[in-house]
Structures are given as C-alpha cells and as structure tokens.
Design a protein around this motif. Structure first.
Motif, PDB file in Angstrom:
ATOM      1  N   GLN A 273      18.544 -11.622 -12.474  1.00  0.00           N
ATOM      2  CA  GLN A 273      17.592 -10.555 -12.185  1.00  0.00           C
ATOM      3  C   GLN A 273      17.314  -9.749 -13.447  1.00  0.00           C
ATOM      4  O   GLN A 273      18.225  -9.282 -14.120  1.00  0.00           O
ATOM      5  CB  GLN A 273      18.135  -9.632 -11.091  1.00  0.00           C
ATOM      6  CG  GLN A 273      17.135  -8.581 -10.650  1.00  0.00           C
ATOM      7  CD  GLN A 273      17.648  -7.777  -9.460  1.00  0.00           C
ATOM      8  OE1 GLN A 273      18.745  -7.996  -8.974  1.00  0.00           O
ATOM      9  NE2 GLN A 273      16.851  -6.833  -9.000  1.00  0.00           N
ATOM     10  N   ASN A 274      16.042  -9.611 -13.765  1.00  0.00           N
ATOM     11  CA  ASN A 274      15.633  -8.808 -14.912  1.00  0.00           C
ATOM     12  C   ASN A 274      15.733  -7.332 -14.520  1.00  0.00           C
ATOM     13  O   ASN A 274      15.107  -6.898 -13.565  1.00  0.00           O
ATOM     14  CB  ASN A 274      14.193  -9.159 -15.300  1.00  0.00           C
ATOM     15  CG  ASN A 274      13.759  -8.510 -16.590  1.00  0.00           C
ATOM     16  OD1 ASN A 274      13.912  -7.306 -16.767  1.00  0.00           O
ATOM     17  ND2 ASN A 274      13.206  -9.301 -17.494  1.00  0.00           N
ATOM     18  N   TYR A 276      14.589  -4.725 -15.816  1.00  0.00           N
ATOM     19  CA  TYR A 276      13.469  -3.859 -16.187  1.00  0.00           C
ATOM     20  C   TYR A 276      12.201  -4.123 -15.386  1.00  0.00           C
ATOM     21  O   TYR A 276      11.331  -3.276 -15.303  1.00  0.00           O
ATOM     22  CB  TYR A 276      13.159  -4.011 -17.678  1.00  0.00           C
ATOM     23  CG  TYR A 276      14.172  -3.314 -18.551  1.00  0.00           C
ATOM     24  CD1 TYR A 276      14.034  -1.967 -18.868  1.00  0.00           C
ATOM     25  CD2 TYR A 276      15.284  -3.981 -19.035  1.00  0.00           C
ATOM     26  CE1 TYR A 276      14.955  -1.310 -19.658  1.00  0.00           C
ATOM     27  CE2 TYR A 276      16.221  -3.334 -19.835  1.00  0.00           C
ATOM     28  CZ  TYR A 276      16.056  -1.997 -20.140  1.00  0.00           C
ATOM     29  OH  TYR A 276      16.978  -1.352 -20.916  1.00  0.00           O
ATOM     30  N   ARG A 277      12.074  -5.319 -14.838  1.00  0.00           N
ATOM     31  CA  ARG A 277      10.866  -5.594 -14.062  1.00  0.00           C
ATOM     32  C   ARG A 277      11.115  -6.742 -13.107  1.00  0.00           C
ATOM     33  O   ARG A 277      12.033  -7.540 -13.279  1.00  0.00           O
ATOM     34  CB  ARG A 277       9.693  -5.920 -14.988  1.00  0.00           C
ATOM     35  CG  ARG A 277       9.819  -7.229 -15.737  1.00  0.00           C
ATOM     36  CD  ARG A 277       8.615  -7.467 -16.649  1.00  0.00           C
ATOM     37  NE  ARG A 277       8.646  -8.777 -17.272  1.00  0.00           N
ATOM     38  CZ  ARG A 277       8.149  -9.875 -16.722  1.00  0.00           C
ATOM     39  NH1 ARG A 277       7.560  -9.826 -15.535  1.00  0.00           N
ATOM     40  NH2 ARG A 277       8.213 -11.039 -17.355  1.00  0.00           N
ATOM     41  N   GLN A 278      10.290  -6.803 -12.074  1.00  0.00           N
ATOM     42  CA  GLN A 278      10.379  -7.854 -11.073  1.00  0.00           C
ATOM     43  C   GLN A 278       9.577  -9.062 -11.543  1.00  0.00           C
ATOM     44  O   GLN A 278       8.380  -8.951 -11.835  1.00  0.00           O
ATOM     45  CB  GLN A 278       9.816  -7.347  -9.736  1.00  0.00           C
ATOM     46  CG  GLN A 278      10.029  -8.277  -8.557  1.00  0.00           C
ATOM     47  CD  GLN A 278      11.473  -8.312  -8.093  1.00  0.00           C
ATOM     48  OE1 GLN A 278      12.158  -7.301  -8.125  1.00  0.00           O
ATOM     49  NE2 GLN A 278      11.929  -9.474  -7.670  1.00  0.00           N
ATOM     50  N   LEU A 279      10.233 -10.218 -11.629  1.00  0.00           N
ATOM     51  CA  LEU A 279       9.527 -11.430 -12.032  1.00  0.00           C
ATOM     52  C   LEU A 279       8.688 -11.945 -10.880  1.00  0.00           C
ATOM     53  O   LEU A 279       9.070 -11.861  -9.710  1.00  0.00           O
ATOM     54  CB  LEU A 279      10.531 -12.507 -12.452  1.00  0.00           C
ATOM     55  CG  LEU A 279      11.443 -12.205 -13.649  1.00  0.00           C
ATOM     56  CD1 LEU A 279      12.354 -13.404 -13.920  1.00  0.00           C
ATOM     57  CD2 LEU A 279      10.640 -11.872 -14.883  1.00  0.00           C
ATOM     58  N   SER A 280       7.531 -12.499 -11.210  1.00  0.00           N
ATOM     59  CA  SER A 280       6.693 -13.118 -10.185  1.00  0.00           C
ATOM     60  C   SER A 280       7.305 -14.450  -9.771  1.00  0.00           C
ATOM     61  O   SER A 280       8.185 -14.985 -10.451  1.00  0.00           O
ATOM     62  CB  SER A 280       5.283 -13.345 -10.726  1.00  0.00           C
ATOM     63  OG  SER A 280       5.296 -14.364 -11.728  1.00  0.00           O
ATOM     64  N   ILE A 284       9.584 -17.030 -12.021  1.00  0.00           N
ATOM     65  CA  ILE A 284      10.910 -17.493 -11.594  1.00  0.00           C
ATOM     66  C   ILE A 284      10.970 -19.017 -11.600  1.00  0.00           C
ATOM     67  O   ILE A 284      11.924 -19.617 -12.099  1.00  0.00           O
ATOM     68  CB  ILE A 284      11.238 -16.936 -10.189  1.00  0.00           C
ATOM     69  CG1 ILE A 284      11.464 -15.422 -10.253  1.00  0.00           C
ATOM     70  CG2 ILE A 284      12.476 -17.635  -9.607  1.00  0.00           C
ATOM     71  CD1 ILE A 284      11.593 -14.751  -8.906  1.00  0.00           C
TER      72      ILE A 284
END
Length: 633
Positions: A273-274, A276-280, A284
């Motif tokens: 899990q990043n 700083y931001r949510q990966l699309s 992923i």
C-alpha cells in the motif's frame, strides 16, 4: 617564495587562529530516509528540534507556548505559514514589526558562533547590507535605536516584510545546523527520493555515505542491468512506478506491454500500500505484472554475473537451473514452488533472456542513462558520497565492516588480490567510481562489483550470507527465507571490537564513535540505538513508514554540537498541510549520548586540523619572508 606581504600573512594567521577558538558548529546526522520526503523535509527545517530549543530559550519568559509554536512554524515554513496567518486574521503593522524583531533576535543568537565573514556569505544579496547592520550593529541601549526601528518600519511600508521574514527564517535554518551527514539509503520504498535529492543539492554543507539502496540506483545508471532490474522490481513492489515516469521521465510503455502480455494477475505480487496515495486498479495490475517480469529478469541477469565471476563465490544462488516442473531442490531438500511465473525460463538455458526481455531491459537502460535529472542526481550522489567517512573523530558508515565470528576482518579475493577491513571498502569505493565513469560498459568487472555490493556476502552494504529474494517469492517454507547477518551485527555490541574497527581507520580518540544506519533499531522490543558502551550509535529508527511498525518510532537523528551528542527519537509526522495549520511539530525525545567536559572548539574538529596545518604553512612563509627581507638589507 610567496609574494604575499608580511602584513597580509600576519592578518591571515591572526584570522585562522581566532577561528580555531570558536565553538564547534552543530552537525546533524540522519539516515535511511527511503523516499520519505515530508518527514525528512520537516526534520531538515527544524534541525531535529534545534530551532524549537532556541525559540524556547529566548522567549519562554515573554511568549506563550502557543505563540512560540507559531513562531517555530513561521521559521520552518515561512511562505506557507504567512499565507495561513493572513487567511486567519488581519496582520497589523505591529505584528509584522514584532515578528521581524523576534526573528532578528533568533538570527543573532544562531549566528553568534560563526565568523562575520561566514555569516556575510550566507546573507541573501537583496538585503545583505541591511541584515548585516541589524545583526552586527544592533544595540538597543545606543542612540541608534531609532535608526534600527526605522529600517524595519520602512521594510514593512515598502511591502517587503513577507520576503524579509522568509529570508530571516531560512537564515535561522542555515545557522542552526552547520553541516549535515546523510548516512545512506535515500532511495526505495517511499515515493519521493527525487525531492530529497533536490533538497540535498540545495543544502549549504553536507556529505553522504552510500546505502545499499542508493548503490543499485548508482549501479543502474553505471550500466548494471542486474541493478536496474532490482530498481524496477522494488519500485513495482512499493507502488512507486510513477517515480520513474513522472520524476525521471522513464517511459514504461514497452515494459508494461511485455508484462501485460506475458504475466497473469497474482496477488502475491500485489504492490504494498502506497502511504501517500491510492493506486488505481490499472496501476495495481501493472505493478503486479511488472514485479513478476522483473523478478525473473533479475534472476537471469544475476545468474549471468555469478557464472562469469567465480571470485564472487555465489554459485549457491544459481536457482533457476534447479527447477524441475513445479519443484526445486535446495541444499538436498525438495520444495514445491508457489506463485510460479517462470514461463520465459527455458530449461536448456535458464539464465538466457528472451528476445523480448532483452529489448525491454535494453530500452530501460538507455532511458536511465539518458534521463538528465536522474544523471544529475547520481552525479551529485557520487560527488558528495563515499562508502565511509572519518569526520570529527567519528566513523560514519551505512552498513558494516565485514567481520569473522572471532572479530577479525573478513577477507575476500577479487582478481587474485585479497582485501579486508578498510582496504576492502577503499577497493569497493574506487570500483564504484570507475563503473560510473564508464557507463556504457555493462558487463565489465567494475560494474559487476557494484551489483555485488547490493547482495554479495562480503559487501559492506549488504552484510548477510545471501539475499533470499527468490525464496521469499516462490517458496512457502519460511526457514528458507532467513538471511544470516554478518558477525559485525552481533559484535558491534562489544566495545573492544568497535575500538578495533576505529583503530583501523586511525580513530583512536577516547571520544570516537561508529555512527551506523542500515538496520532498523527495534525500540518497540527494547533494543537500544546506543551500543558498546556508547562507542556504537545506530540511527536507523524507521524513517520509512514501511518499518515503523517494527521500530515503534519514526526515525532517529543525531545532533553533535560543542557541548556533545544528543540522540533524537521522532514520532510519526502527520503531513505538511496539517502540521502548518495546527503547528503540529514532530514530537522528539532527546537522549544524551556523550557530554563534553570541555566545550569543543573548531580546533578540535576535522576542519580545525586542516586550518592548523594552514597556519603552520603560513608561519613558515612569514619566517621565510622576514629572512629574505633581512638578507636583502
């Protein structure tokens, strides 16, 4: 004979010998940043709490805690804090005047240990004359008080107060810390090592000791395809592929196309899990497939190095040729493989890249070596960096000095020459520089040595018997995942061993220390960062969010001023916007490591030793000049 006049020589001797008696400047030690820019940036700006200490020392009897906190954040983030304050309230002329006066008090206090010449060089050109007047000539008891007040009022009237406050804030940051030491691992895991590098390149005085994660980036730009594969795999693993695309301009189209076509979705390769931001979903999926592609390419390329470099003694890491169907034999034991993605591995020649894999890695290598920003960062890393640094009686090193179980230096033979201890590190460092100087040579000895530093048993940056990347990906049994550490990591608790290491680097002073990074200190389990009766200080406390559950804190830093050493343990940083809005500083706990019985002066430092040598030479020149003048008469 020098043509410098005797009065000029005398003036320079007086100046240097005076400087030698100034208090030692403050050194700031930091390590294992791993791309965590926001926390690093805040620690850099607040000097690990040094600015807060000065503000509270100067104003605790005059200002409330809330006012002092606001003043601290104005110094940390002047532009942003001013914008916030302007939105919250109307800033009257009296506020601007009082704030400038307070900042001037802090600048005078912070700059008091430096020569006037050094302070003058640090002043911004726009206000250099005015600042010099306000810093050095200021005296409220004289008749010039009205003169000084008029200068400040005129700055406000002309609309220059914001800019002047920002300059005073940055001067304070500059004067609080005299020199910064970065003890390795700027890269990998966190999302913004590029921003860290930009900050370091703008910093006034620093050095860097390379970490193992820095070395694979240096290796990639130096022509090591195996290092490059590791960089790509780790970026995919931590969801940081956008670092390559957005920060360094690397086009991943060909890699993505190959990975999408060749590999399937496999949750074991799902990126972490990043923070700083949510990966699309697309990001992923791509990271999942790219990680598989790079894991296999990495195994193949590393196998090629191992086969062409028998000196490395890493034949036990040749694993692709041990695969039979869905099983592998390691140390005479058969294991069932999991998470298999070996479709490009040919049994007849398992370490040969496929035609498409070759195109992909060659494309990436060309882009890495032509990325202007990446080359700029790596050149700076090389210019300011080293594997170790003796500085002010301390040995700074990211990883280890490879040792045998009995405490003797572990030796290794490369090209029929044996190395151990300091000569081994000197060999590694010279080889790194040679590889970087010839980036188009991709399979030469120097470039392969850079990769060896990433994962070789006698590497000072790795410090383990083997890197078990293959086993962690493809074998369920956790006993195969164990990476046995070098004896150094046990023996560094022994003061005699530390003293032996220090002696080998000609650091025999009673106040000498080894300052280490690399291995997170598990404070949550009772581990102490101060070891071997204070001779060893480990300052990797988990700057990277990936480690904070293991360490229980969010990083250590070390401050070394004229009074001694203090270790600061930091709590996690919220985020820049919240911190500025709420004056939410990083909470730090200080611990005295080494208190000096006599205040240290410049003459007690590495720079002081150099200045002492300069004075000896100047005195000799003066004697020669006087003798020559007497003979002429």
């Amino acid at each position: 004979m020098s043509h410098i006049q005797s009065n000029e020589l005398i003036a320079e001797i007086i100046n240097l010998e005076a400087i030698l008696n100034l208090p030692k400047g403050t050194e700031h030690f930091i390590s294992d940043l791993h791309g965590e820019f926001d926390a690093f940036n805040h620690i850099l700006r607040n000097g690990s709490g040094s600015i807060r200490d000065k503000v509270y020392t100067l104003f605790s009897q005059k200002l409330s805690a809330e006012q002092m906190d606001e003043l601290c954040f104005l110094i940390y983030y002047p532009e942003e804090k001013l914008q916030t304050l302007k939105k919250q309230k109307i800033l009257a002329q009296s506020w601007w005047f009082e704030t400038i006066e307070r900042l001037l008090i802090i600048v005078r206090f912070s700059s008091s240990k430096y020569t006037r010449s050094k302070v003058r060089k640090a002043l911004p050109k726009t206000y250099a004359y005015i600042l010099e007047e306000l810093i050095y000539q200021y005296d409220e008891t004289t008749d010039k008080k009205a003169y000084y007040r008029q200068i400040i009022h005129k700055i406000i009237d002309l609309g220059e107060a914001e800019r002047f406050i920002a300059d005073l804030a940055y001067l304070t940051q500059r004067f609080v810390i005299d020199h910064l030491h970065v003890i390795g691992d700027i890269y990998d895991r966190g999302p913004h090592p590029d921003k860290i590098m930009d900050s370091l390149m703008a910093y006034h005085s620093l050095d860097i000791q390379w970490g193992n994660h820095d070395i694979i980036w240096l290796g990639a730009v130096s022509g090591s395809k195996a290092c490059l594969a590791n960089v790509l795999r780790i970026c995919a693993r931590y969801g940081n592929l956008d670092l390559l695309e957005n920060a360094y301009g690397i086009d991943l189209h060909q890699l993505k196309s190959f990975s999408r076509k060749t590999y399937q979705e496999n949750n074991h390769f799902r990126p972490k899990q990043n923070p700083y931001r949510q990966l699309s979903l697309t990001e992923i999926t791509d990271a999942m497939k790219i990680q598989q592609a790079m894991a296999i390419i990495q195994e193949k390329l590393e196998g090629q190095i191992i086969k062409r470099r028998p000196d490395f003694k890493m034949e036990h890491r040749l694993l692709l040729d041990k695969i039979q169907d869905d099983q592998i034999v390691i140390d005479y034991r058969t294991y069932t493989l999991i998470n298999g993605c070996f479709q490009t591995v040919k049994q007849t020649d398992p370490y040969q890249l496929s035609a498409e894999e070759s195109l992909v890695i060659n494309d990436l290598m060309e882009q890495f070596q032509h990325s202007k920003k990446l080359k700029h960062h790596m050149a700076f890393l090389l210019e300011k960096g080293s594997l170790y640094l003796p500085y002010n009686h301390n040995l700074l090193i990211h990883g280890c000095i490879p040792l045998n179980e009995d405490g003797s230096f572990q030796s290794v033979v490369f090209a029929d020459k044996e190395y151990a201890g300091k000569p081994l590190l000197d060999f590694f460092e010279s080889t790194i520089k040679k590889a970087f100087a010839h980036p188009w040579q991709t399979e030469d000895f120097s470039t392969d040595i850079v990769w060896y530093l990433w994962c070789g048993e006698s590497s000072s940056l790795f410090g383990k018997t083997a890197m078990k990347t293959f086993e962690r990906y493809f074998i369920k049994e956790s006993n195969t995942h164990i990476e046995v550490k070098n004896a150094y990591y046990k023996l560094r608790n022994n003061a005699k061993i530390c003293q032996q290491i220090l002696h080998s680097f000609a650091l025999d002073q009673s106040d000498a220390h080894i300052i280490n990074g690399h291995t997170p200190v598990k404070l949550i389990k009772g581990e102490s960062p101060i070891k071997a009766d204070g001779k060893m200080i480990v300052i990797d406390g988990g700057f990277s969010r990936a480690y904070q559950k293991v360490t229980g804190i969010a990083g250590y830093t070390l401050l070394y001023n004229s009074f001694g050493m203090q270790l600061a343990a930091h709590k996690p940083f919220s985020d820049k916007e919240t911190a500025i809005k709420k004056n939410d500083d990083i909470v730090s706990t200080r611990q005295i490591v080494d208190r000096q019985t006599k205040r240290l002066q410049v003459k007690d430092t590495t720079i002081g030793m150099s200045l002492l040598q300069d004075t000896v030479q100047l005195k000799q020149q003066l004697e020669n000049h006087i003798r020559f003048s007497s003979n002429e008469k």
